[in-house]
Structures are given as structure tokens and as C-alpha cells.
Design a protein around this motif. Structure first.
Motif, PDB file in Angstrom:
ATOM      1  N   THR A   1      34.957  35.632  36.593  1.00 35.03           N
ATOM      2  CA  THR A   1      35.609  36.876  36.407  1.00 35.03           C
ATOM      3  C   THR A   1      36.812  37.007  37.537  1.00 35.03           C
ATOM      4  N   PRO A   2      38.074  37.041  37.174  1.00 33.83           N
ATOM      5  CA  PRO A   2      38.991  37.297  38.113  1.00 33.83           C
ATOM      6  C   PRO A   2      38.772  38.135  39.151  1.00 33.83           C
ATOM      7  N   PRO A   3      39.524  37.840  40.293  1.00 39.68           N
ATOM      8  CA  PRO A   3      39.647  36.768  41.041  1.00 39.68           C
ATOM      9  C   PRO A   3      38.746  35.800  41.409  1.00 39.68           C
ATOM     10  N   GLY A   4      37.580  36.149  40.947  1.00 34.70           N
ATOM     11  CA  GLY A   4      36.469  34.882  41.476  1.00 34.70           C
ATOM     12  C   GLY A   4      36.553  34.736  42.870  1.00 34.70           C
ATOM     13  N   SER A   5      36.531  33.798  43.361  1.00 36.20           N
ATOM     14  CA  SER A   5      36.475  33.479  44.952  1.00 36.20           C
ATOM     15  C   SER A   5      37.718  32.915  45.316  1.00 36.20           C
ATOM     16  N   PHE A   6      38.771  33.304  44.626  1.00 35.62           N
ATOM     17  CA  PHE A   6      40.179  32.626  44.759  1.00 35.62           C
ATOM     18  C   PHE A   6      40.679  33.224  46.167  1.00 35.62           C
ATOM     19  N   SER A   7      41.325  32.034  46.756  1.00 32.75           N
ATOM     20  CA  SER A   7      42.020  32.663  48.069  1.00 32.75           C
ATOM     21  C   SER A   7      43.460  32.282  47.993  1.00 32.75           C
ATOM     22  N   GLY A   8      44.316  33.227  48.435  1.00 32.45           N
ATOM     23  CA  GLY A   8      45.865  32.994  48.178  1.00 32.45           C
ATOM     24  C   GLY A   8      46.500  34.297  47.448  1.00 32.45           C
ATOM     25  N   LEU A   9      47.624  34.043  47.053  1.00 32.88           N
ATOM     26  CA  LEU A   9      48.526  35.204  46.597  1.00 32.88           C
ATOM     27  C   LEU A   9      48.111  35.323  45.127  1.00 32.88           C
ATOM     28  N   ALA A  10      48.114  36.686  44.599  1.00 29.92           N
ATOM     29  CA  ALA A  10      47.900  37.051  43.157  1.00 29.92           C
ATOM     30  C   ALA A  10      48.778  38.099  42.956  1.00 29.92           C
ATOM     31  N   ALA A  11      49.689  37.666  41.933  1.00 31.95           N
ATOM     32  CA  ALA A  11      50.577  38.630  41.466  1.00 31.95           C
ATOM     33  C   ALA A  11      49.964  39.518  40.265  1.00 31.95           C
ATOM     34  N   LEU A  12      49.884  40.850  40.403  1.00 35.36           N
ATOM     35  CA  LEU A  12      49.166  41.608  39.610  1.00 35.36           C
ATOM     36  C   LEU A  12      50.010  42.216  38.532  1.00 35.36           C
ATOM     37  N   ALA A  13      51.036  42.824  38.688  1.00 33.78           N
ATOM     38  CA  ALA A  13      52.250  43.377  37.839  1.00 33.78           C
ATOM     39  C   ALA A  13      53.611  43.307  37.992  1.00 33.78           C
ATOM     40  N   PRO A  14      54.291  42.990  36.981  1.00 34.80           N
ATOM     41  CA  PRO A  14      55.657  42.930  36.798  1.00 34.80           C
ATOM     42  C   PRO A  14      56.369  44.260  37.245  1.00 34.80           C
TER      43      PRO A  14
ATOM     44  N   SER B   1      41.139  46.527  39.079  1.00 31.50           N
ATOM     45  CA  SER B   1      39.862  46.336  39.920  1.00 31.50           C
ATOM     46  C   SER B   1      40.419  45.925  41.244  1.00 31.50           C
ATOM     47  N   LEU B   2      41.578  45.482  41.446  1.00 28.94           N
ATOM     48  CA  LEU B   2      41.788  44.845  42.951  1.00 28.94           C
ATOM     49  C   LEU B   2      42.873  46.128  43.521  1.00 28.94           C
ATOM     50  N   VAL B   3      43.093  46.934  42.974  1.00 30.71           N
ATOM     51  CA  VAL B   3      43.848  47.933  43.554  1.00 30.71           C
ATOM     52  C   VAL B   3      43.396  49.383  43.727  1.00 30.71           C
TER      53      VAL B   3
END
Lengths: 402, 393
Positions: A316-329, A193-195
Motif C-alpha cells: 500500500t503506497p507509500p509502504g516503507s519508501f524513503s525519499g521524495l514522493a510527488a503527490l499532485a501536479p 492519506s499523506l496530506v
């Protein structure tokens, strides 16, 4: 005897006939599996692969020596060959077989079977669900029989559905693998959903250093497996850990009657802090917990299905998170003793919105990872690795990002 | 094996468009070598057969008439009887161990044989016996039994931080072999090439390396990825992938060969339970008229060992997971570096390989190739390479 047991029993009897009177104790492990794989390949063709496999593994004990032989093939021939190879390989350096008084099995009802039509419908639904170029669905049903010369016998049946597809993420091809025991449990990764809606994005501009990072389930899963297999040293686990090896009950994807050498199956805490001792579970210190993956491996301490219990809550991820999110290796995790390194597709988030994307290197030590879990987000997603790993998103402090 | 010829005739007479029947038998011994003694010895024998027909594959454990009858959907008595000739044999573990250094290792010895039955003939062969080892650092090695045992000691990682910025790096034969495997081997496998993700799409016949680098895939070489007939029964042949820096050829199976006019002979699979795909075998690389000795004085980094490599098409870069390397100053080692990812950018003119050695040296590490979850032994040999403009990721 049910039809499902006929071939395993034929293999067992064939092995027992070879071994009788030639050793003091023996153990026969038989796995009979049937799998169906439907795949759509990038060259445009649809493929259907169906496999029937039968493997027999025999362990024998004679004095201080243990032998271990395995064979696949038709039931009788495989049983005889495995037994013969076990007798030929009697050496020291193997773990001994557990004493008969420890053997036992818990009830393990077979999962409801899927028909070929249901598998086919599921495959077509998954193909249409995303724009992946390569997509495959594998259904696997396995019957396992474990028997000992003292008369102990346990039998159980498992079923797994594996969904694999490749998808482009910021220019790189990422392989996603989801696993379930029933089709209803198969959901696409929430990280997508972030991509999808956000490309193109400005590149990441990060200063190397320690950061708080949100790890999507596909990134978290291999690190959890690392924790389970490598037993972190000198750790002070963070309170958010609730990591289990699930072998029975409602959450188990691979419920079993007994472990890899006939001890009753039970759920094992891998890293939990609501126990009197806040040290990680140490596999080797306990007799319970061996596993045979695949069938020809010796019974080895290790996880069957890892499950990090999600924090309750609607987030529900990422919610209101601020910062770096690693999505896939993008790489497998490179382990050097207790340290790890992996390359991941990542995004920078501001209050849950994506502001930049790129590739980062995540570096760390197991002890820092174990002490750095702040919380979890969302429900558990079932990632297929060497064993299934069910994990929500993890928020981890002090992860080195390059 | 006479039964197989009769089986081929049966396929030729049949109405089904069977591509092939594939028979496989493997024997594997494993043991732990603790420097002085063999312990934990185990043995495993596997046998299976499969049938391919269009996009359909059906596989069964065992190679008996009954199993073949199941595959063909006929009664067992209508299938010609056949059996393997003799037993598969492997060297005794103590004989293997006698050649190993006095360090702790997990050792495997594998022998296998295959038979491919097609309507147009039968192709049967025994594969080379391959020895594989894993040391205490988890590093893996393979070599053909009878060849010289490679160095099996763990890589020496130091504590010094790797340098920043773009610099010149000298790659020893092992990292050079991994580089060529990932950069030219996999991207020139026909399925990867025609997926559009290969950096060499549209570049067949184009010079992509500054130095006159030559890369061949040679299944006939005495290296772990060797075979005489591939898993579709096609004759093995040496293929030039890159000649004097110019991309020349592709690795193909029969499907890609027929569709795109490439020579088949590169189909491999882990067992009958998997469909074969174009796979590299033994990748060998050298620089025509290259120098015999590596020019250490021209490099700032000396890369001795890597664990793996990965091509990142989106980043237009190749990534090497470096396990042993040194910082150089005027050709001398100044510091042993900690492990890191080394990034090799691919610019418009390809990779900046500026010089290399003329004599390929066999590289036993990592020894396994894991495309599509099918872990197969892969051989490699390369000379040293000098690379420009690499950086630590």
C-alpha cells in the motif's frame, strides 16, 4: 432498430442522401451523448447541467482527394451539413480511408445504465466524503455509430462517471479528477492519506539533482500520456513497464466496437517488455489504433484508455519508501520535444512517514523516464486526462528534481 | 430575428424564472499550412441552445423550434419561429494562408454568433473572426482576422543554464501580458476573488505594485477576446482592474454583480453546454508615464517568450514557464538560456515591478485561456516590464 439508434441513423441517412453519387467512398461517424453534471460551487450554490449533443463527422473520398466535414445539431440537419462541408473541403493532405476489407467490429455490450437517482445519491456521497469546496460529478452516456458507403456499420455505447474536486495541498489548490465506468470504481486518491493528518510540516530542503522519486498516480498519469503520444526515441525500457491502450475487455473504461475508422477494436501495447522486441509501440507504424476524441476530431492515432498494469503484491503506497514522493501536479506538463517539466506538490518520506512537504520542479526526458521505472506500488487509480489513465504509484530512478 | 422578440415576450409572460435562453452558432475552418500550400482542409459547423433557470442548465444541440420547445417543456407550435439571418461566412483558407510566413503551421479560423433571450429583451451579435495557429513547437497564437499577423516562429531556446539567485529581469510585452493575465486578470474574476484564493482579497483600493501600472479588461478592443454583449446579454464595457498600481475593480457576471455590487458584463462560456462564469476578455497593461525604451542595462535576464503562467497562492509567487530568454551583461545578450520556470515572489507590498513601458503592444501568444476546462480566446497587450528579485525555480 432500438430507440438508441434512431437519431444516429437519421443523421446517417441524411448524410448519405447528400453524398450519394457525389463521391467514390464515404464514411459517416455519429455520436449522440447525454450528460448530467451535478456541482457544488464555492459560492454555495448547487448546479445541475444536462446536455444532449449530437455530432456528425463525414469523410469523403474522390480520386486522390479527401474531404472532412462536421456538424452538430438536430440529426437530419447535422447529417446534411456535415456531408455538405465534407464535399466542400475536398483537398489533398488527408490520410486515405482504409480499404473495405479491413473493416470490422468486435462485440461491445452496453454497460448497465445508471438512473438519475443513483447519480444523485453518488454525488451526495462524494460531497460528504471530503471537505472539498468545489465538487462536481458528471455522468456521460454516448452512443456511437460508424458507417461506410460499402455497407459496413458498427454501433457501440459507453458510459463514464467523472468526479472532480479541488483540494488544498500545502497551500496550493489542486484539482483532482477521477473517472470510472461504474460508481464502485470511484475511490479518492490514495495520496491524500499523506496530506490530511500531517499538516503543518517543515518545508522541503532539497539539493537539486537526480533522485529516485515516488510518483503518485496524478503525477504519473500525464507522463504516461506523454510516453503514448510522443513515442520516446532510442529507449531501453525498464522491465517494469506493462503499459497498454485498453479498448476491449474487463479493464477497458471505454470499450469500443471498432477504432476511429472502422478497424476491429483491440488492446494495443504501448510500452511492454515481455515481447520479442523491447522497443516502444510506435503508433504511426500501425494501421490500428485511431481514435476520435472529441467526436469532431479526425481519426488520429492515439490512446483511448491507458493502463499501466500494477505489480502484484499487497504493498500500500507509500509502504516503507524513503525519499521524495510527488503527490499532485500543480502545473500541466510543459513538453519541449522529448523533455518535460512540471511543478508538483511533494513530500519527503522516511520509511513511509512524512517528514517535510513543499513544491518541487520535476525535469526529465522521456528516454530517462522509460528506462528508469523500478517498480509500481498499490493498485491502479483511474485519473481523468485527455483520455482516462489507470496507473498505480511509480517508483522512478534518476529523475531530476529542482 | 423577430421570433426572438416574441420568445422574450413568452418568457416574460411565463411563470418560470428563466434567466436566459442562449443560442449559439459557430463555423470553423482548419488547415495545414506547409509554407507554400494549404493541405488537410476541414470544416465544422456547430449549433446549440440552452436554458438557465436558477442553478439549472439544460442544453441541446441545434437551435430549432423543436429544441427550444424541449428546453421550455412546451409543444413546438407554441414556440415562435425564428432563424439566424443568413449564413456564417469566413475568409477562404487561401486568403488566410497568403498572409502567413513560410513555416509549417496548423491553422484555424473561427466565426460565431450568439443570441441571448431574456424576459427583459434580446441581445444578438456576431463575434469577431479569430485566426489561431499552432507552430511545430506546439506554441499557440490568436489574432483577429484583419489585424496584423503576429510573429509565429518557434521560441529560440538555448543550451546555457539559467543563473541562480535573485536578480532583475526585463520582460518583453508577451511575457508581461501573460504576467498581467495571471496576476491581475484571473485573481480579479469575481468567483476567484470571493473564493479567498486571490492575492488581492482585502486589497481593493490598496497599492500593490511599486510602478504606476494600469491594467484594464476591455472586451471592446479589437483583440481575440472581444464581444459587444457578454454571454448573459450584458453590454460589454472596459473595466479598470488596476490604476497606477492600485487594485480597483472586479470582473463579474450577473450573479456576482447582484450579490457583491459589482458591474456585470464579463460572463463567458465555451458553448451553450456550459454555464457562463466571470472571465477576462482582453487584458491590456501599461505603466503611466513609463519609458519608451526598455532599460536593458539594468537587467540580468531578458525574458522574450513564455508559454504560460501560474499563480501559486500558497507559495506567494507567480510562476512563468520561460521558453526564450537571454543572459544580459551591460545591456548585451551573452547567452541564450534553456527553458525553465521563473519564480516571481509576491511579498507584502505585492510584486516588485519597478518600471515599465507606456505603450501596450498586442501579444498573440498563448492566445487561449483554459479556466475550468473551457478554452476561450483571450486577447492581451502590454508594454515591457522591469521586475526585481525574481529567481529561477
Amino acid at each position: 432498430m432500438s430507440g438508441g439508434l434512431a437519431e444516429p441513423h437519421e443523421a446517417l441517412q441524411a448524410a448519405a442522401a447528400v453524398l450519394a453519387g457525389r463521391c467514390e467512398v464515404f464514411e459517416v461517424f455519429v455520436r449522440r451523448s447525454h450528460s448530467l453534471r451535478l456541482a457544488h460551487h464555492r459560492r454555495g450554490e448547487l448546479c445541475r447541467e444536462e446536455s444532449y449533443e449530437l455530432g456528425v463527422a463525414c469523410r469523403v473520398g474522390k480520386g486522390q482527394l479527401i474531404g472532412f466535414g462536421r456538424a452538430s445539431g438536430e440529426a437530419k440537419e447535422a447529417g446534411q451539413t456535415a456531408a455538405r462541408l465534407a464535399l466542400q473541403s475536398l483537398t489533398d493532405g488527408h490520410p486515405t480511408l482504409p480499404v473495405a476489407s479491413l473493416l470490422g467490429a468486435v462485440p461491445c455490450p452496453p454497460p448497465p445504465a445508471l438512473s438519475e437517482e443513483e447519480i444523485s445519491q453518488l454525488f451526495h456521497r462524494l460531497r460528504q466524503a471530503n471537505d472539498a469546496r468545489d465538487v462536481a460529478l458528471t455522468w456521460l452516456r454516448a452512443r456511437t455509430l460508424l458507417a461506410r458507403s460499402e455497407g459496413f456499420e458498427a454501433f457501440w455505447e459507453n458510459q463514464l462517471v467523472l468526479w472532480e474536486w479541488s483540494q488544498e495541498m500545502f497551500g496550493e489548490e489542486v484539482m483532482f479528477r477521477r473517472v470510472a465506468s461504474q460508481p464502485a470504481q470511484l475511490d479518492p486518491p490514495s495520496c491524500l492519506s499523506l496530506v490530511c493528518a500531517q499538516q503543518p510540516l517543515p518545508p522541503l530542503a532539497l539539493e537539486p539533482g537526480l533522485r529516485r522519486v515516488l510518483l503518485a498516480p496524478d503525477v504519473a498519469a500525464p507522463l504516461l500520456l506523454g510516453i503514448a503520444l510522443r513515442t520516446p526515441k532510442k529507449t531501453h525500457p525498464a522491465g517494469a513497464w506493462d503499459l497498454w491502450d485498453v479498448r476491449r475487455g474487463a479493464h477497458a473504461l471505454l470499450p469500443m466496437g471498432c477504432d476511429g475508422e472502422g478497424l476491429p477494436a483491440c488492446n494495443l501495447p504501448v510500452l511492454t517488455v515481455d515481447r520479442a522486441e523491447t522497443q516502444p509501440w510506435r503508433w504511426l507504424a500501425h494501421r490500428h489504433g485511431t481514435v476520435r476524441v472529441p467526436w469532431d476530431s479526425p481519426p488520429t492515432p492515439g490512446p483511448v484508455h491507458l493502463w499501466q498494469k500494477p505489480f502484484p503484491g499487497p504493498a500500500t503506497p507509500p509502504g516503507s519508501f524513503s525519499g521524495l514522493a510527488a503527490l499532485a501536479p500543480l502545473t500541466e506538463v510543459v513538453w519541449e520535444q522529448q523533455r518535460f517539466r512540471l511543478l508538483a506538490a511533494a513530500v519527503e518520506l522516511s520509511r513511509g512517514g512524512v517528514v517535510a512537504a513543499g513544491v518541487v520542479t520535476l525535469v526529465g526526458s522521456l528516454s530517462r523516464l522509460v528506462s528508469g521505472l523500478l517498480t509500481t506500488l498499490g493498485p491502479a487509480e483511474h485519473v481523468a486526462l485527455g483520455c482516462p489513465v489507470s496507473t498505480p504509484w511509480l517508483v522512478v530512478a534518476n529523475l531530476e528534481v529542482r | 430575428m423577430e421570433g426572438l422578440t416574441a420568445l422574450s415576450a413568452l418568457l416574460a409572460r411565463g411563470k418560470r424564472a428563466v434567466r436566459e435562453l442562449f443560442f449559439w452558432q459557430e463555423l470553423r475552418l482548419q488547415f495545414r499550412w506547409q509554407g507554400r500550400q494549404v493541405t488537410g482542409f476541414t470544416a465544422r459547423q456547430r449549433a446549440a441552445c440552452s436554458l438557465r433557470e436558477g442553478g439549472l442548465l439544460v442544453a441541446r444541440d441545434g437551435c430549432t423550434r423543436t429544441q427550444v420547445a424541449h428546453l421550455l417543456g412546451v409543444k413546438p407550435h407554441s414556440v415562435p419561429p425564428w432563424s439566424w439571418e443568413g449564413e456564417l461566412a469566413l475568409p477562404d483558407p487561401h486568403t488566410v494562408a497568403a498572409q502567413l510566413p513560410p513555416i509549417t503551421l496548423q491553422v484555424g479560423v473561427t466565426g460565431s454568433r450568439v443570441a441571448v433571450v431574456r424576459p427583459d429583451g434580446v441581445f444578438a451579435c456576431t463575434r469577431p473572426v479569430v485566426v489561431d495557429c499552432e507552430n511545430q513547437a506546439g506554441e499557440t497564437f490568436t489574432w483577429v482576422w484583419g489585424q496584423a499577423v503576429p510573429p509565429l516562429e518557434p521560441a529560440k531556446a538555448g543550451n546555457a543554464a539559467p543563473p541562480t539567485g535573485r536578480l532583475r529581469a526585463l520582460l518583453h510585452p508577451q511575457p508581461a501580458a501573460v504576467l498581467c493575465h495571471e496576476l491581475f486578470g484571473h485573481p480579479l474574476e469575481a468567483d476567484a476573488f470571493f473564493s479567498g484564493h486571490s492575492p488581492w482579497v482585502g486589497k481593493l483600493g490598496t497599492r500593490v505594485v511599486t510602478a504606476p501600472l494600469t491594467v484594464v479588461d476591455d472586451p471592446t478592443a479589437a483583440l481575440p477576446g472581444g464581444f459587444h454583449h457578454d454571454d448573459e446579454g450584458e453590454r460589454a464595457r472596459r473595466k479598470v482592474l488596476v490604476a497606477a498600481g492600485t487594485v480597483k475593480g472586479l470582473l463579474a457576471d450577473r450573479t456576482y454583480g447582484a450579490t457583491f455590487g459589482a458591474e456585470p458584463g464579463n460572463a463567458r462560456r465555451l458553448s451553450p453546454h456550459y454555464a457562463p462564469y466571470p472571465r477576462l476578455s482582453n487584458v491590456i497593461a501599461w505603466v503611466e508615464e513609463g519609458m519608451a525604451d526598455p532599460p536593458l542595462a539594468e537587467a540580468r535576464l531578458e525574458i522574450v517568450r513564455v508559454r504560460s503562467g501560474l499563480l501559486l497562492p500558497g507559495e506567494r509567487a507567480l510562476l512563468l514557464s520561460v521558453s526564450e530568454s537571454y543572459l544580459l551583461a551591460r545591456g548585451s545578450r551573452r547567452a541564450c538560456l534553456s527553458s525553465y520556470f521563473l519564480r516571481l515572489p509576491l511579498d507584502g507590498s505585492g510584486l516588485r515591478i519597478v518600471a515599465g513601458g507606456c505603450s501596450p503592444v498586442p501579444a498573440a501568444e498563448p492566445g487561449w485561456c483554459g479556466k475550468g476546462h473551457q478554452l476561450l480566446p483571450a486577447g492581451a497587450a502590454a508594454g515591457w516590464l522591469l521586475l526585481d528579485r525574481v529567481e529561477v525555480a
